[in-house]
Design a protein around this motif. Sequence first.
Motif, short mmCIF file in Angstrom:
data_model
loop_
_atom_site.label_atom_id
_atom_site.label_comp_id
_atom_site.label_asym_id
_atom_site.label_seq_id
_atom_site.Cartn_x
_atom_site.Cartn_y
_atom_site.Cartn_z
N MET A 171 64.21 32.48 48.41
CA MET A 171 63.06 33.10 47.75
C MET A 171 61.97 32.06 47.54
N THR A 172 60.75 32.39 47.84
CA THR A 172 59.64 31.45 47.71
C THR A 172 59.29 31.24 46.25
N ALA A 173 59.22 29.98 45.82
CA ALA A 173 58.83 29.67 44.45
C ALA A 173 57.34 29.91 44.27
N LEU A 174 56.97 30.58 43.19
CA LEU A 174 55.57 30.87 42.94
C LEU A 174 54.96 29.76 42.09
N PRO A 175 53.68 29.49 42.27
CA PRO A 175 53.04 28.45 41.47
C PRO A 175 52.97 28.85 40.01
N GLU A 176 53.15 27.87 39.13
CA GLU A 176 53.07 28.13 37.71
C GLU A 176 51.61 28.31 37.29
N ILE A 177 51.34 29.36 36.56
CA ILE A 177 49.99 29.60 36.06
C ILE A 177 50.09 29.86 34.56
N HIS A 178 49.45 29.03 33.74
CA HIS A 178 49.52 29.16 32.29
C HIS A 178 48.12 29.43 31.75
N LEU A 179 47.90 30.65 31.28
CA LEU A 179 46.58 31.02 30.78
C LEU A 179 46.72 31.69 29.42
N PRO A 180 47.31 31.01 28.42
CA PRO A 180 47.60 31.68 27.15
C PRO A 180 46.37 32.17 26.40
N ALA A 181 45.23 31.48 26.58
CA ALA A 181 44.05 31.85 25.82
C ALA A 181 43.09 32.75 26.59
N ALA A 182 43.42 33.05 27.83
CA ALA A 182 42.51 33.82 28.67
C ALA A 182 42.59 35.31 28.34
N PRO A 183 41.53 36.05 28.58
CA PRO A 183 41.56 37.50 28.39
C PRO A 183 42.59 38.15 29.30
N LEU A 184 43.04 39.35 28.95
CA LEU A 184 44.06 40.04 29.72
C LEU A 184 43.64 40.19 31.17
N GLY A 185 42.37 40.58 31.40
CA GLY A 185 41.92 40.78 32.78
C GLY A 185 42.03 39.53 33.61
N SER A 186 41.70 38.38 33.03
CA SER A 186 41.79 37.12 33.76
C SER A 186 43.23 36.77 34.08
N ARG A 187 44.13 37.03 33.12
CA ARG A 187 45.54 36.75 33.36
C ARG A 187 46.09 37.65 34.47
N VAL A 188 45.70 38.91 34.46
CA VAL A 188 46.15 39.82 35.51
C VAL A 188 45.61 39.36 36.86
N ASP A 189 44.33 38.99 36.91
CA ASP A 189 43.73 38.51 38.16
C ASP A 189 44.50 37.31 38.70
N ALA A 190 44.85 36.38 37.82
CA ALA A 190 45.57 35.18 38.26
C ALA A 190 46.93 35.53 38.82
N VAL A 191 47.64 36.46 38.18
CA VAL A 191 48.96 36.85 38.67
C VAL A 191 48.85 37.60 39.99
N VAL A 192 47.85 38.48 40.10
CA VAL A 192 47.64 39.20 41.36
C VAL A 192 47.47 38.20 42.51
N GLU A 193 46.64 37.17 42.30
CA GLU A 193 46.41 36.18 43.35
C GLU A 193 47.68 35.40 43.65
N ALA A 194 48.45 35.07 42.60
CA ALA A 194 49.70 34.33 42.81
C ALA A 194 50.70 35.14 43.62
N LEU A 195 50.78 36.44 43.36
CA LEU A 195 51.71 37.29 44.10
C LEU A 195 51.22 37.59 45.50
N LEU A 196 49.91 37.60 45.68
CA LEU A 196 49.37 37.85 47.02
C LEU A 196 49.64 36.68 47.96
N GLN A 197 49.70 35.48 47.44
CA GLN A 197 49.87 34.31 48.31
C GLN A 197 51.07 34.42 49.24
N PRO A 198 52.29 34.67 48.72
CA PRO A 198 53.43 34.77 49.63
C PRO A 198 53.40 36.03 50.51
N ILE A 199 52.69 37.09 50.07
CA ILE A 199 52.58 38.29 50.90
C ILE A 199 51.67 38.01 52.10
N LEU A 200 50.50 37.42 51.83
CA LEU A 200 49.55 37.16 52.91
C LEU A 200 50.06 36.09 53.87
#
Length: 236
Positions: A1-30
């Motif tokens: 299984m491909t290890a995903l990069p760690e992304i820590h955004l505790p103070a970011a708005p929900l939308g920003s956190r979702v955007d970051a996770v979407v991009e992280a999950l897209l990386q191994p798909i693309l």
Amino acid sequence: MTALPEIHLPAAPLGSRVDAVVEALLQPILSGDWPPHHRLPSEHNLAGQQGVSRAVIREAIARLKSDGYVETRQGKGAFVAAAPGGNSFKLAEDSESDLLELRALIEADCAALAAERHTLADLQALRDAQAAMRRVIDKGGLGLNEDIHFHDVLAAAAHNPALRRFAAFVGRHAREAMQLARLSRLRYENRLAEIDAEHGAIVAAIAARDPAAARAAVLRHISNGLKRLGLPPRFT
């Protein structure tokens, strides 16, 4: 299984956190590390890997599902879709030459941006991708997957996630359907080295941080690809 990069955004708005996770999950798909039908890690595991709540993971999965990159199965979890991104845009009825022209316009912009924005890691990834295709060709293979990977790495080096996703979607339609036959014929004609040389010219222009040369190298590569398919070139 491909290890995903760690992304820590505790103070970011929900939308920003979702955007970051979407991009992280897209990386191994693309990139193809998670191929079609691959099962994604559980919500619990993804939340731990990404340093976010399960609610953020669920929203990110829902967005990927809406865009056609992921499908969910009741009681089984989330899986990479059979044709990732296929819900976003329809290209199935377009001609080979039209698809290649669209690909050229997109990838030329990717290359120009990559020449301006690339990091040393991006440049090394491009060189590694080119070398991987060369090794497969030297062993008598076609290098189809390696060719596709090279162009995905090129799009990633532009550091524009939206452009990368669109380039990957167009590339999948413009390459996977037609390139197998093209590469098979080129191997028979002993002309696969031409592709390697054209990739080298793209990498050299990006390394020189020359956007105009990078754009021209991509357009020349696509134009030569049209000629190799027996189609009239559209770029000079």
